[in-house]
Design an enzyme around this catalytic site. Structure first.
Site, mmCIF file in Angstrom:
data_model
loop_
_atom_site.group_PDB
_atom_site.id
_atom_site.type_symbol
_atom_site.label_atom_id
_atom_site.label_comp_id
_atom_site.label_asym_id
_atom_site.label_seq_id
_atom_site.Cartn_x
_atom_site.Cartn_y
_atom_site.Cartn_z
ATOM 1 N N ASN A 12 0.862 -1.208 -0.012
ATOM 2 C CA ASN A 12 -0.031 -0.036 -0.118
ATOM 3 C C ASN A 12 0.964 1.152 -0.128
ATOM 4 O OD1 ASN A 12 -2.869 0.697 2.120
ATOM 5 N ND2 ASN A 12 -2.365 1.361 -0.127
ATOM 6 N N ASN A 66 -6.778 10.660 -1.459
ATOM 7 C CA ASN A 66 -6.806 9.411 -2.317
ATOM 8 C C ASN A 66 -6.220 9.826 -3.766
ATOM 9 O OD1 ASN A 66 -7.652 7.541 -0.590
ATOM 10 N ND2 ASN A 66 -9.755 8.439 -0.584
ATOM 11 N N CYS A 75 -6.149 5.861 7.434
ATOM 12 C CA CYS A 75 -5.543 4.534 6.699
ATOM 13 C C CYS A 75 -4.875 3.848 7.658
ATOM 14 C CB CYS A 75 -5.092 5.061 5.177
ATOM 15 S SG CYS A 75 -4.185 3.797 4.726
ATOM 16 N N GLY A 76 -5.208 2.451 7.984
ATOM 17 C CA GLY A 76 -4.202 2.012 8.812
ATOM 18 C C GLY A 76 -2.846 1.670 8.379
ATOM 19 N N ASN A 185 -15.057 0.920 1.472
ATOM 20 C CA ASN A 185 -13.782 -0.220 1.022
ATOM 21 C C ASN A 185 -14.638 -1.597 1.123
ATOM 22 O OD1 ASN A 185 -12.276 1.898 0.930
ATOM 23 N ND2 ASN A 185 -10.746 1.136 2.425
ATOM 24 N N GLU A 204 -10.505 -0.777 -2.930
ATOM 25 C CA GLU A 204 -10.482 0.480 -2.026
ATOM 26 C C GLU A 204 -11.038 1.619 -2.599
ATOM 27 O OE1 GLU A 204 -6.937 2.943 0.521
ATOM 28 O OE2 GLU A 204 -6.473 1.031 -0.244
ATOM 29 N N ARG A 205 -11.956 2.232 -1.698
ATOM 30 C CA ARG A 205 -12.744 3.574 -2.096
ATOM 31 C C ARG A 205 -11.811 4.621 -2.199
ATOM 32 N NH1 ARG A 205 -16.173 6.773 2.190
ATOM 33 N NH2 ARG A 205 -14.057 6.760 3.022
ATOM 34 N N CYS A 214 -4.607 -3.103 2.696
ATOM 35 C CA CYS A 214 -5.461 -2.223 3.489
ATOM 36 C C CYS A 214 -5.329 -2.443 4.987
ATOM 37 C CB CYS A 214 -6.889 -2.127 3.081
ATOM 38 S SG CYS A 214 -7.950 -0.901 3.953
#
Length: 449
Positions: A12, A66, A75-76, A185, A204-205, A214
């Site tokens: 990611n 994004n 976001c993790g 998502n 992913e949105r 994600c």
């Protein structure tokens, strides 16, 4: 030119931007994200743009844009990246930090090369644990929850498609706004032969495509599987296409479930971006500078420090006519609350006309009895030496008691000073502060005593 780096967590990937001094124009972040995240640009694009900014309540603020230009709540994997980035560029140095996001305050902990992120607690009553619906005649069994951003977790016994073939159905589920008004998502979850592992694919949105990993999706998958009873352990390994995320359930209460996301990050290549993409227009920078300067000057003059010009010779020899001094307006006020003492030279609003400022020396305090006999100062019937009075007179002033919250003030040049002998006492509320430093003329610069 903007020199920065790319980072990734389990594939990611993000372009990092240091805006800790707010030097860039935030109105351009959305369009900038669209340009730098394009996969056909010179450095391969990214899933998102991560920005470090100052925060009033945390070590810093995280902002995420994004690839489509929309700003995301959280976001993790991005959280791990931005925590490491902030440490690399010197914004933080400790092992335990916190930062602000649109989804709330996030705690991060460094342990060697692994970063653990305490995500915001998830309210259990807002989780849709068992949902069923269909798209294009294909039914899906899902849970819906928010782990910083909204996630649909689709449960499968095994993955029925190749990773890339989930994009079409992922997009259709993401756009079921009748079910998920803000979009979501979409995580496709399948168990593995290991009871402490889950295999997760993510649409992913904002990226509007399948992504290699994600973090919040890994977390949503673990929480929903745990609450459904599919898994028993509170420490689960999530296999993403881009790598491994570890999710821990720290505790579960009647109302909340508290997750932690753990994993590593990678620092990628340094990249250079043309600064004119982000640079504020010259007129805006100039206007902001002028407004900041005016605002700072107002705050300083009103609350902190004031320059004062000596208009007469009433304070000779301590202060001469045309001298300039700094008045410390904060010293007698909270939180300092320095006590006003006999001998302090103060600037105050003239009691008979508060539009005028006077400067005199405090000679008597609240509650004291003050008198002048042949020019000599008496406080409570005791003579007080005044070495600062060189030019004396023989003035007699009958004994009076200084009222509470008031002061009796005289000029050092007694024969040539209009002071408390003629107009009375100075209320404490009129006092602006002590004159502590002479800054002009340069030949007499120094502390005022």
């Amino acid at each position: 030119m903007i020199r920065t780096i790319k980072m990734d967590a389990n594939g990611n990937d993000f372009v990092m931007l240091n805006n800790f001094h707010l030097q860039y124009d935030e109105k351009k972040f959305s369009s900038f994200a669209k340009k730098v995240c394009r996969r056909d640009n010179e450095f391969g694009g990214a899933d998102g743009l991560l920005i470090v900014e100052p925060s009033k309540k945390c070590d810093f603020k995280m902002r995420l844009f994004n690839a489509d230009g929309s700003e995301a709540e959280m976001c993790g994997n991005g959280s791990r990246c931005i925590a490491s980035f902030a440490r690399k560029i010197g914004i933080v140095s400790k092992n335990d930090i916190n930062f602000e996001t649109l989804a709330g305050v996030i705690q991060a902990h460094f342990n060697g090369d692994e970063i653990a992120i305490e995500l915001s607690p998830v309210l259990k009553q807002q989780i849709v644990l068992y949902g069923k619906d269909n798209v294009d005649g294909v039914s899906f069994d899902y849970a819906f929850l928010n782990t910083g951003v909204p996630h649909v977790v689709v449960f499968e016994e095994v993955h029925s498609k190749k990773f890339e073939d989930y994009e079409e159905i992922g997009r259709k589920i993401r756009n079921r706004l009748d079910l998920f008004p803000e979009g979501a998502n979409v995580n496709f979850l399948a168990p593995t032969i290991n009871k402490n592992e889950l295999d997760v694919y993510t649409y992913e949105r904002g990226v509007e495509a399948m992504t290699l990993s994600c973090g919040t999706g890994s977390t949503a998958s673990v929480l929903s599987a745990y609450l459904r009873g599919m898994i028993k352990s509170k420490e689960i390994t999530v296999i993403n296409k881009g790598g491994i995320n570890k999710v821990k359930i720290l505790r579960v209460t009647d109302e909340f479930i508290y997750p932690m996301l753990c994993g590593k990050v990678n620092f990628g290549e340094e990249i250079t971006i043309k600064e004119n993409i982000m640079q504020k227009p010259w007129w805006r920078e100039t206007l902001e500078t002028v407004l900041w300067a005016v605002g700072l000057a107002f705050v300083l003059r009103t609350f902190v420090i004031q320059a004062f010009w000596i208009p007469s010779g009433s304070m000779i020899p301590t202060l001469l006519e045309q001298d300039r001094v700094f008045v410390l307006k904060f010293l007698y006020k909270a939180p300092f609350n320095v006590e006003i003492k006999r001998g302090d030279i103060i600037v105050f609003a003239y009691p008979l006309d508060t539009k005028k400022d006077y400067i005199k020396r405090v000679v008597a305090l609240p509650g004291e009895k003050v008198a002048l006999k042949q020019g000599r100062l008496y406080i409570n019937n005791k003579e007080i030496p005044e070495p600062y009075v060189v030019n004396k007179d023989n003035y007699d002033f009958e004994e009076v008691t200084v009222p509470e919250d008031s002061y009796f003030c005289l000029g050092d040049n007694r024969p040539n000073s209009q002071d408390g002998r003629y107009w009375g006492f100075v209320p404490k509320k009129n006092i602006k502060g002590p004159a502590k430093f002479r800054y002009w003329p340069l030949s007499r610069i120094g502390v005022v005593k």
